[in-house]
Structures are given as structure tokens and as C-alpha cells.
Scaffold this motif. Structure first.
Motif, PDB file in Angstrom:
ATOM      1  N   ALA A 134       0.826  -1.216   0.000  1.00  0.00           N
ATOM      2  CA  ALA A 134       0.000   0.000   0.000  1.00  0.00           C
ATOM      3  C   ALA A 134       0.854   1.257   0.000  1.00  0.00           C
ATOM      4  CB  ALA A 134      -0.937  -0.014   1.207  1.00  0.00           C
ATOM      5  N   ILE A 135       1.898   1.269   0.806  1.00  0.00           N
ATOM      6  CA  ILE A 135       2.772   2.445   0.881  1.00  0.00           C
ATOM      7  C   ILE A 135       3.582   2.597  -0.405  1.00  0.00           C
ATOM      8  CG2 ILE A 135       4.744   3.456   2.081  1.00  0.00           C
ATOM      9  CD1 ILE A 135       2.111   3.687   3.607  1.00  0.00           C
ATOM     10  N   SER A 136       4.003   1.478  -0.984  1.00  0.00           N
ATOM     11  CA  SER A 136       4.836   1.546  -2.196  1.00  0.00           C
ATOM     12  C   SER A 136       4.089   2.139  -3.383  1.00  0.00           C
ATOM     13  CB  SER A 136       5.350   0.146  -2.565  1.00  0.00           C
ATOM     14  OG  SER A 136       4.302  -0.654  -3.098  1.00  0.00           O
ATOM     15  N   LEU A 137       2.756   2.080  -3.357  1.00  0.00           N
ATOM     16  CA  LEU A 137       1.955   2.577  -4.476  1.00  0.00           C
ATOM     17  C   LEU A 137       1.758   4.086  -4.448  1.00  0.00           C
ATOM     18  CD1 LEU A 137      -0.778  -0.214  -4.595  1.00  0.00           C
ATOM     19  CD2 LEU A 137       1.070   0.140  -6.243  1.00  0.00           C
ATOM     20  N   LEU A 177     -12.557   2.290  -3.816  1.00  0.00           N
ATOM     21  CA  LEU A 177     -11.249   2.416  -3.174  1.00  0.00           C
ATOM     22  C   LEU A 177     -10.273   1.392  -3.724  1.00  0.00           C
ATOM     23  CD1 LEU A 177     -12.646   2.645   0.472  1.00  0.00           C
ATOM     24  CD2 LEU A 177     -11.970   4.558  -0.986  1.00  0.00           C
ATOM     25  N   GLY A 178      -8.994   1.613  -3.440  1.00  0.00           N
ATOM     26  CA  GLY A 178      -7.972   0.674  -3.899  1.00  0.00           C
ATOM     27  C   GLY A 178      -7.852   0.657  -5.405  1.00  0.00           C
ATOM     28  N   ILE A 179      -8.039   1.807  -6.016  1.00  0.00           N
ATOM     29  CA  ILE A 179      -8.053   1.899  -7.479  1.00  0.00           C
ATOM     30  C   ILE A 179      -6.631   1.816  -8.039  1.00  0.00           C
ATOM     31  CG2 ILE A 179      -8.694   3.343  -9.443  1.00  0.00           C
ATOM     32  CD1 ILE A 179     -10.771   4.659  -7.604  1.00  0.00           C
ATOM     33  N   LEU A 180      -6.470   0.995  -9.049  1.00  0.00           N
ATOM     34  CA  LEU A 180      -5.204   0.930  -9.769  1.00  0.00           C
ATOM     35  C   LEU A 180      -5.476   1.106 -11.255  1.00  0.00           C
ATOM     36  CD1 LEU A 180      -3.306  -2.031  -8.051  1.00  0.00           C
ATOM     37  CD2 LEU A 180      -2.833   0.403  -7.850  1.00  0.00           C
TER      38      LEU A 180
END
Length: 559
Positions: A67-70, A148-151
Motif C-alpha cells: 500500500a505504501i509503495s503505491l 477504493l484501492g483503485i489501480l
């Protein structure tokens, strides 16, 4: 106003310290569980409690790191808020799990003591998860409507997601309550359009009528489709793809050319539907201990024994049955083979199929609190004949059934994580709608800080699980990620229980009523930690063991 969010370097530092400590914990446990340089089953069993904590620490930490790396300089404030909130919650949990592990094994404690006393850690906690931060994050989750959590997705994947989300909302969801409350079998009104959309052929290579590329996997597509369908209904749509994928993988791994040419086009077309018969009453997740007997007879094999928790066995026209073809029980998994049992399709909750050869297959649906629609069956085989042509791999496949079965387990676990994400997304969206509409003590439920705090943590967990599922799907597409698939399955399934529980709680009494969709999400989510590898078996036999083996490998190479 919430405090300004801290520089990401602080989060990276905290997670780096925890990563080092988790690796040290794996090495310390491995050292206590080895005999002559190899892990010993008895020693591993003696340390199941710290091993379980290790597996969970690894799952939570990996999700937080991902999560942080994104995060990027141009990331949405909401994405940044939720990533940091999940990282803080995960780090707090990992610290507690490391403390629990330290009760049984010696761990270097200096780094963790320094972290606990580090002002940067305390500032990160305050900035990401004090009441003001939770309030702001909750407001943002409300405004997001649960998206949420959109990529970023390429056009084919984005179109597939949109198409199946629309089908799930317009076709699946309106039927879901009746299927659940009346305990119906998934109707053709859902199955036929899904056949036409190609959903049963997602893992079948294109030359056999499916949509999977010949030269690689497309786990991301499977995750997107499964998540979308599960949002409408876990049992009536979201779980339909798992069984054909497992059988497809088994056929691709071990089937001969005639079997592949015969069965793969049928599976891709969803005709017949299939079911997987692995679990037995006395063995649960212990696949190596299976006892269903396959006895050699002229032209084939006769099956005698029982299977349980065989989902969709009534409706299915073919069962992938893992049976013991070698009576020597000491061979363990090396004595197992995969046999394809053909039968008529039945819509009811019980059936009896009598063969012309005299064999009988009896099935009875197991009453369950949720996951209704596909129905899981107890099966009894009595002298049931299976021809040699239906042994996966033919004569060369006898004794290799365990390996063929395991070929589909990574995909099955990825799908289960996606199912969990779909149920979480449905539950969060329902909680958002209800908390805005419901008025208590003179104002909307969403107006209370505790409600927004709950929504913030639900949103953070959903976003982290979705992002990790997408990340691991990418690893699987590269031929990697076997252990990571187990980690995301472990985390997402327990998270689904937590998120649906909170969603139901926010609904109050209405959440406990069957007429409320959130009650179905809650009872459906409970099964996710049980199937495709029960949580305990997955944590101990796959994740913790893999972590210790990696630790031993590092030590060995260093030496």
C-alpha cells in the motif's frame, strides 16, 4: 482539522524495521524446528502458535508495504490517508505478533524497543489514526462511495471490470436475496448469460475455446471478474469460476492431448458445469491423508468411499475426484490420482445416480448458514465405475493426482481473495448508504465520529486487500507469487469477516434482518477463511513453512 500527513520516509522506516524483525523471527523459529538442517514436522507442530503469528505478521506486513509503495506525489489524499492508516494498524498488529512469538523463541529486541520509543513512530500513529485523522478519512470514504484501492488498468481489463460490475449490479444482485433466503440453486437466468460472456473459459487457452493467452496467465482478469461478480452475490455468481479453473489447471498440468481436446472446450462453454471433490469427512485440509478408494477393474476403476463439502456437486455434470489408487497408505500424496466422474445434472438438494454397471453415487446438500446457491454436498460412492479414459494423464497420471490438484490451488486462492474483496466492497457500499440515510439522535448516522472512524478503517482494509490482490496477480502472471497468493488469501478472507461485521453493526437491528443484504454478506464472508485452504492449514503448512524454508536457504547460502 487533521494534522498534515507525515513524509512517507517515516512509514518506510517503520515497515523496514518490522520486515527485518519478521525475517529474524522466521529464522529463529526455523532454527528451533530443524533436524539435520531440515524442517521437522513434529517440531513444527510443537510451535504452531508462534508459527501462526508469524504467518499473519507476514500477511499484514506485505499488504502494508504494498500500500505504501503505491503512493506517488500525485496520489489522491484519500489514497494516502488510507494507506497510512492501514500501515499504522498493520504495524501495531505486527508488533503484537512479534511479542507473542518472542514468548517461545529468542528474538533480538533492540530494534523493536527503539521503534516503540521512536518519536517518528508516535507521530505517524497520531497523524494517521488519531480521532481527527480518522474523521477526515471517514469523510473521504463516504464521498468515495466505496470506490477504493483503485489501480490503473489497460483498456481490455477496464472494459471487463466495467462489464461484469454492470452485470453483477443489474442481473445478479436482484436475484441474490431470493436465492439466499429460499436456498435455491443458481438458476439458468444467471448461468446462461455468464456462459455467453465467457466466464467459464477465463483460464482455458484460446485454442480450446477459452480466452486465456496461450503463453501466459491472466490472473488479473480472473481477479477483476471474480471480485465484480462476488459483489452481487458470493454464492450465486462470485464462486462459479473457481471450480472450472482448478479442473482446467489439472488438465493442463497432467491431461493427455485427447483429454485436453475433449474436456477443455466443454469447460470453457460451461457445459457441463463441474465440481471438485477433494475433502473427506475425516481429513479436512489434509489432502495427503485422503482415503476414497479407487480399485483397479477391467477397463477402469471402481470408487468406494465418501467426500464432503463438494460445492455445486448436484448441478455439476462432471466431478474432479481425488482418489487413492494405491492402497499403500504410507505413500501419502504419492498414491493419489485424479478421476473425472460424469453424472447427470440435478437442481435439487439431494440425488441418487445409479450406473448401468451397478455403481451408485449419492449426494446430499449440507445445510449452511450462508453461501447458499451453489450448495456443498456430502457424496457417497459405492462401486462407482470410472473408465481409464477419465483418469487425468491416463496410465502416466496414476499416482500424480496431488500435483495436478495443486496446479490449480494458486488460482483458487487468488480467486478467493478476490471474492473476499467483492464482498467487502458490497458491504462497505451498503454501510455508506445506510449511514447517510439512517437518522439517530437527530442527525444522520454518518454524522457521528465513531461511524466515520469505522468507515475509515473498513475502507483502509478494503483498499489494502484489493491492491495486494492486484499486485500478487501480477506476480502469478510472471510465474511467481505462490506463497504471496496464500498471504493475500489469508488476509483478505479474515478482512472480509471484519468489514462485513462492522457493516452489519452500523445497520443496527436492520443488519440482523434477512431482508437486509448486509446480513447475507456477513454469513457469506464467514466461509471464506475455511475453503481453498482453511486459515490454520494455510498459515501453518504453507506460509509459515515457506517463510522458514526461505530463512534456512538464506542461512545456508551465507554459510
Amino acid at each position: 482539522m487533521p494534522r498534515p500527513l507525515p513524509d512517507l520516509a517515516t512509514a518506510h522506516h517503520v515497515l523496514s524495521v518490522l520486515r527485518s524483525s519478521v525475517d529474524q523471527a522466521a529464522a529463529a523459529l526455523a532454527a528451533q524446528c530443524t533436524v539435520s538442517g531440515k524442517l521437522d514436522a513434529r517440531k513444527l507442530d510443537a510451535l504452531q502458535v508462534p508459527s501462526f503469528e508469524l504467518a499473519w505478521a507476514a500477511a499484514e506486513l506485505l499488504a502494508a508495504e504494498n500500500a505504501i509503495s503505491l503512493l506517488r506525489p500525485d496520489s489522491r489524499d484519500l489514497d494516502r490517508q488510507l494507506a497510512l492508516l492501514f500501515a499504522v494498524d498493520a504495524a501495531t498488529s505486527v508488533l503484537a505478533r512479534l511479542d507473542a512469538i518472542a514468548l517461545d523463541v529468542d528474538l533480538p529486541g533492540d530494534a523493536l524497543r527503539e521503534l516503540r520509543d521512536d518519536p517518528r513512530w508516535h507521530e505517524l500513529r497520531r497523524a494517521a489514526s488519531d480521532s481527527r485523522a480518522l474523521d477526515a478519512a471517514g469523510d473521504a470514504v463516504l464521498a468515495s462511495r466505496g470506490d477504493l484501492g483503485i489501480l490503473p488498468l489497460d483498456e481490455p481489463h477496464a472494459l471487463a471490470q466495467d462489464s461484469f460490475r454492470r452485470f453483477s449490479e443489474e442481473v445478479v444482485a436482484p436475484l441474490a436475496e431470493e436465492i439466499h433466503r429460499e436456498n435455491l440453486t443458481v438458476p439458468e437466468a444467471l448461468l446462461q448469460p455468464l456462459r455467453e460472456m465467457g466466464v467459464f473459459g477465463l483460464s482455458v487457452p484460446e485454442p480450446y475455446g477459452g480466452s486465456a493467452p496461450e503463453d501466459k496467465e491472466d490472473a488479473l482478469l480472473m481477479v477483476l471478474v471474480t471480485e465484480a461478480l462476488s459483489e452481487g452475490s458470493l454464492a450465486a455468481a462470485g464462486s462459479l469460476i473457481t471450480r472450472p479453473e482448478i479442473l482446467t489447471r489439472a488438465l493442463l498440468a497432467g491431461g493427455d492431448t485427447q483429454q485436453q481436446a475433449h474436456w477443455l472446450p466443454k469447460l470453457a462453454a460451461g457445459d457441463p458445469l463441474c465440481a471438485i471433490a477433494i475433502t473427506e469427512p475425516d481429513h479436512g485440509s489434509d489432502v495427503a491423508g485422503l482415503t476414497l478408494r479407487a480399485t483397479r477393474v477391467p477397463g477402469g476403476w471402481k470408487l468406494d468411499g465418501a467426500k464432503t463439502w463438494c460445492t455445486f456437486a448436484g448441478k455439476a455434470g462432471v466431478l474432479m475426484v481425488v482418489a487413492r489408487t494405491d492402497p499403500d497408505r504410507s505413500l501419502g500424496h504419492k498414491g493419489l490420482s485424479v478421476l473425472l466422474v460424469e453424472k447427470p445434472s440435478y437442481d435439487g438438494h439431494a440425488f441418487v445416480f445409479r450406473q448401468e454397471q451397478g455403481g451408485t453415487l449419492t449426494g446430499r446438500a449440507i445445510p449452511t448458514i450462508g453461501y447458499r446457491g451453489m450448495h456443498s454436498f456430502d457424496l457417497a460412492f459405492e462401486g462407482f465405475f470410472v473408465p481409464d479414459a477419465n483418469v487425468v494423464g491416463g496410465a502416466q497420471g496414476v499416482g500424480k493426482g496431488f500435483y495436478y490438484t495443486m496446479a490449480g490451488m494458486v488460482g483458487g486462492r487468488m480467486q478467493t481473495a478476490a471474492r473476499a474483496c467483492g464482498v467487502m466492497r458490497a458491504a462497505l457500499r451498503a454501510a455508506i448508504r445506510y449511514s447517510e440515510d439512517r437518522k439517530v439522535f437527530g442527525q444522520p448516522l454518518a454524522g457521528f465520529p465513531l461511524t466515520r472512524a469505522k468507515l475509515a478503517r473498513m475502507g483502509a482494509r478494503l483498499a489494502a486487500c484489493r491492491q495486494l490482490a492486484f499486485h500478487v496477480a501480477g506476480l502469478v502472471d510472471q510465474g511467481e507469487g505462490r506463497m504471496e497468493a496464500s498471504l493475500v488469501k489469508l488476509l483478505a478472507c479474515r478482512s472480509a469477516e471484519m468489514v462485513t461485521r462492522e457493516a452489519l453493526q452500523l445497520h443496527g437491528g436492520m443488519g440482523y434482518a434477512e431482508e437486509s443484504a448486509v446480513s447475507r454478506y456477513f454469513v457469506d464472508a464467514r466461509v471464506l477463511s475455511i475453503f481453498e485452504g482453511a486459515e490454520e492449514t494455510l498459515a501453518l503448512k504453507v506460509v509459515a513453512r515457506s517463510l522458514m524454508e526461505r530463512a534456512l536457504g538464506v542461512q545456508g547460502s551465507a554459510a
